[in-house]
Design a protein around this motif. Structure first.
Motif, mmCIF file in Angstrom:
data_model
loop_
_atom_site.group_PDB
_atom_site.id
_atom_site.type_symbol
_atom_site.label_atom_id
_atom_site.label_comp_id
_atom_site.label_asym_id
_atom_site.label_seq_id
_atom_site.Cartn_x
_atom_site.Cartn_y
_atom_site.Cartn_z
ATOM 1 N N ILE A 231 9.036 -4.327 -1.887
ATOM 2 C CA ILE A 231 9.787 -3.181 -1.388
ATOM 3 C C ILE A 231 9.067 -1.870 -1.704
ATOM 4 N N SER A 232 8.360 -1.803 -2.832
ATOM 5 C CA SER A 232 7.592 -0.599 -3.170
ATOM 6 C C SER A 232 6.325 -0.514 -2.336
ATOM 7 N N ARG A 233 5.704 -1.659 -2.094
ATOM 8 C CA ARG A 233 4.503 -1.654 -1.250
ATOM 9 C C ARG A 233 4.856 -1.236 0.173
ATOM 10 N N GLU A 234 6.061 -1.560 0.589
ATOM 11 C CA GLU A 234 6.488 -1.196 1.938
ATOM 12 C C GLU A 234 6.943 0.255 2.043
ATOM 13 N N MET A 235 7.533 0.792 0.955
ATOM 14 C CA MET A 235 8.167 2.109 1.038
ATOM 15 C C MET A 235 7.345 3.259 0.460
ATOM 16 N N PRO A 241 2.886 0.989 4.914
ATOM 17 C CA PRO A 241 3.530 1.530 6.126
ATOM 18 C C PRO A 241 4.550 2.630 5.857
ATOM 19 N N MET A 242 4.948 2.851 4.579
ATOM 20 C CA MET A 242 5.896 3.916 4.213
ATOM 21 C C MET A 242 7.185 3.806 5.036
ATOM 22 N N LEU A 243 7.806 2.648 4.975
ATOM 23 C CA LEU A 243 8.991 2.367 5.779
ATOM 24 C C LEU A 243 10.244 3.008 5.193
ATOM 25 N N SER A 244 11.263 3.136 6.005
ATOM 26 C CA SER A 244 12.584 3.488 5.500
ATOM 27 C C SER A 244 13.201 2.226 4.910
ATOM 28 N N LEU A 245 14.286 2.390 4.164
ATOM 29 C CA LEU A 245 14.900 1.243 3.494
ATOM 30 C C LEU A 245 15.313 0.165 4.485
ATOM 31 N N PHE A 282 11.590 7.193 1.092
ATOM 32 C CA PHE A 282 11.374 7.731 -0.248
ATOM 33 C C PHE A 282 10.941 9.188 -0.136
ATOM 34 N N ASP A 283 11.630 10.061 -0.864
ATOM 35 C CA ASP A 283 11.370 11.498 -0.788
ATOM 36 C C ASP A 283 10.212 11.856 -1.725
ATOM 37 N N VAL A 284 9.023 11.931 -1.172
ATOM 38 C CA VAL A 284 7.819 12.191 -1.978
ATOM 39 C C VAL A 284 7.857 13.592 -2.585
ATOM 40 N N MET A 285 8.308 14.585 -1.808
ATOM 41 C CA MET A 285 8.340 15.955 -2.316
ATOM 42 C C MET A 285 9.319 16.094 -3.485
ATOM 43 N N LEU A 404 0.046 -4.564 0.439
ATOM 44 C CA LEU A 404 0.134 -4.766 1.886
ATOM 45 C C LEU A 404 -0.852 -3.890 2.632
ATOM 46 N N ASP A 405 -0.932 -2.625 2.230
ATOM 47 C CA ASP A 405 -1.891 -1.697 2.822
ATOM 48 C C ASP A 405 -1.878 -1.766 4.338
ATOM 49 N N LEU A 406 -0.726 -1.658 4.916
ATOM 50 C CA LEU A 406 -0.601 -1.721 6.365
ATOM 51 C C LEU A 406 -0.622 -0.308 6.920
ATOM 52 N N THR A 407 -1.707 0.093 7.536
ATOM 53 C CA THR A 407 -1.835 1.444 8.065
ATOM 54 C C THR A 407 -2.253 1.373 9.521
#
Length: 430
Positions: A231-235, A241-245, A282-285, A404-407
């Motif tokens: 879930i962290s690798r995805e989000m 891929p920086m997915l939403s939940l 995830f709110d990076v800022m 995952l490194d899916l870009t």
């Protein structure tokens, strides 16, 4: 006749005042997530391990969870024959299938905690999933939450999971309990798939609340481990891929549940709140703002600890020297010790309270931030997003075996720039 110097009683707290060194004490922080359905015994397990009787524990048969947020409890476990002490953080999570907290909110809170610590480089050492052996049936809720666990961790990391059965001996049918354990182990839709996953197999153990030692045996296999949950690798992995939940593998389990609720005509407000949660990224800022404040507090606390050590050494050392020179009267300098310890205790309490307030403020601000990026669309999620590693389209590239490194191929350059900026920040380069 030579004058005999008076004997001096040094307080026990001030003996062996050499500052702790790496050779003397090596403290290693690890984080273990404790999960399970409401009433499975998570709080009881943590209470036994930590010997903390203040941890609230629900009454038998109570379907409402006494834990409605993620909470951190600490137990120190020394490694025998070494200078290593493991500071184990047991993360008590809210129970799923809770009459107070919806599954969607529970997953959100767990994801927020895990992802924040992932960004802080505090990776998990393991996940304990507790199951009540007195339950005659797993039920649809239990199966759904097992699927959530499997997809939150990732099947390539299942060896970091321990499936713990609880409440042994709480029925009058021990043979039935043994039979249920075998069924759990052998059925794929129960524990079977996780227990038969090649070299990435989960383990299974029993919890005895009468024995702290046996409870610690459940934890000890995780002391030297660390892993990055799916879930962290995805989000939050900047290479992922920086997915939403709702787009994550675990989130889709909840998304399916939401669709079922919609078909049943569940209240619009409940559905709307769940959609907002599933649409969150995830709110990076917000995290970077929190991390800056946290780093500042940690530097201040480190400075305070060093100051307390220097002051204690000065008080005791000065008193000893004065006593030697004056043959006794200088011992009155020890009178400074109680007054200073009162001040030091207040400083430690203030430091702890300031950190707790910062973490609470961050959690509240994070929970209040329900503005989804792009929104949540069940049909788009079902048709467009990645369902597994085997479903990757030609528009994605695998660039690492460590995550995952899916870009998207078209954004590799932008992603590289982002990674470089993170590296520069971590190195402290302005």
């Amino acid at each position: 006749m030579p004058v005999q110097k008076p004997a001096m009683a040094v307080p026990m707290s001030q003996r062996n005042l050499r500052p702790p060194t790496t050779a003397q004490k090596d403290i290693r922080e690890i984080y273990i997530l404790v999960m399970g359905l409401t009433g499975a015994g998570k709080s009881t397990f943590i209470s036994v391990v930590t010997e903390d009787s203040t941890i609230p524990i629900g009454d038998p048969g109570d379907l409402d969870s006494v834990t409605d947020k993620v909470q951190d409890y600490i137990v120190n476990i020394p490694l025998r024959g070494s200078n290593i002490i493991y500071e184990v953080h047991l993360i008590d999570s809210p129970g799923f299938d809770d009459g107070t907290v919806a599954d969607c909110k529970v997953l959100t809170r767990i994801a927020d905690f895990v992802n924040t610590h992932y960004k802080l480089k505090n990776t998990l050492a393991g996940v304990l999933y507790l199951h009540d052996i007195t339950k005659a049936k797993m039920g649809g809720v239990g199966e759904r939450n097992l699927r959530m666990l499997e997809n939150m961790v990732g099947n390539d990391k299942w060896d970091n999971c321990t499936l713990v059965t609880t409440k042994w001996g709480c029925t009058t049918d021990p043979i039935g309990e043994e039979a249920r354990e075998k069924k759990l182990m052998n059925k794929d839709n129960y524990f079977g798939e996780m227990l038969h996953n090649g070299d990435r197999t989960a383990s299974m153990m029993r919890f005895d609340p009468k024995s702290k030692g046996r409870a610690l045996d459940i934890i000890k296999p995780h002391l030297k481990r660390n892993f990055e949950p799916l879930i962290s690798r995805e989000m939050v992995d900047p290479q992922g891929p920086m997915l939403s939940l709702g787009e994550t593998s675990a989130g889709r389990i909840v998304a399916d549940q939401l669709e079922a609720l919609e078909k049943m005509g569940t209240e619009l407000k409940e559905v709307s709140e769940s959609r907002q949660l599933l649409g969150r990224k995830f709110d990076v800022m917000l995290f970077e703002k929190y991390k800056t404040k946290r780093d500042k507090l940690m530097r201040e606390q480190k400075f305070h600890r060093a100051g307390r050590w220097a002051t204690r050494t000065a008080i005791v050392g000065g008193a000893i020297a004065a006593t030697v020179v004056t043959f006794g009267p200088g011992a009155s300098a020890f009178a400074l010790e109680p007054a200073y310890e009162t001040y030091a205790m207040k400083q430690r309490t203030d430091d702890k309270d300031n950190m707790a307030k910062l973490e609470k403020d961050y959690e509240q601000e994070n929970q209040a931030n329900l503005s989804p990026t792009g929104g949540y669309d069940a049909q788009w999620l079902r048709d467009k997003k990645i369902k597994s590693m085997d479903d990757l389209s030609d528009n994605y590239s695998m660039r690492s075996l460590s995550s995952l490194d899916l870009t998207p191929v078209g954004t590799v350059a932008e992603s590289a720039t982002e990674v470089a900026s993170f590296a520069i920040k971590d190195a402290g380069i302005p």
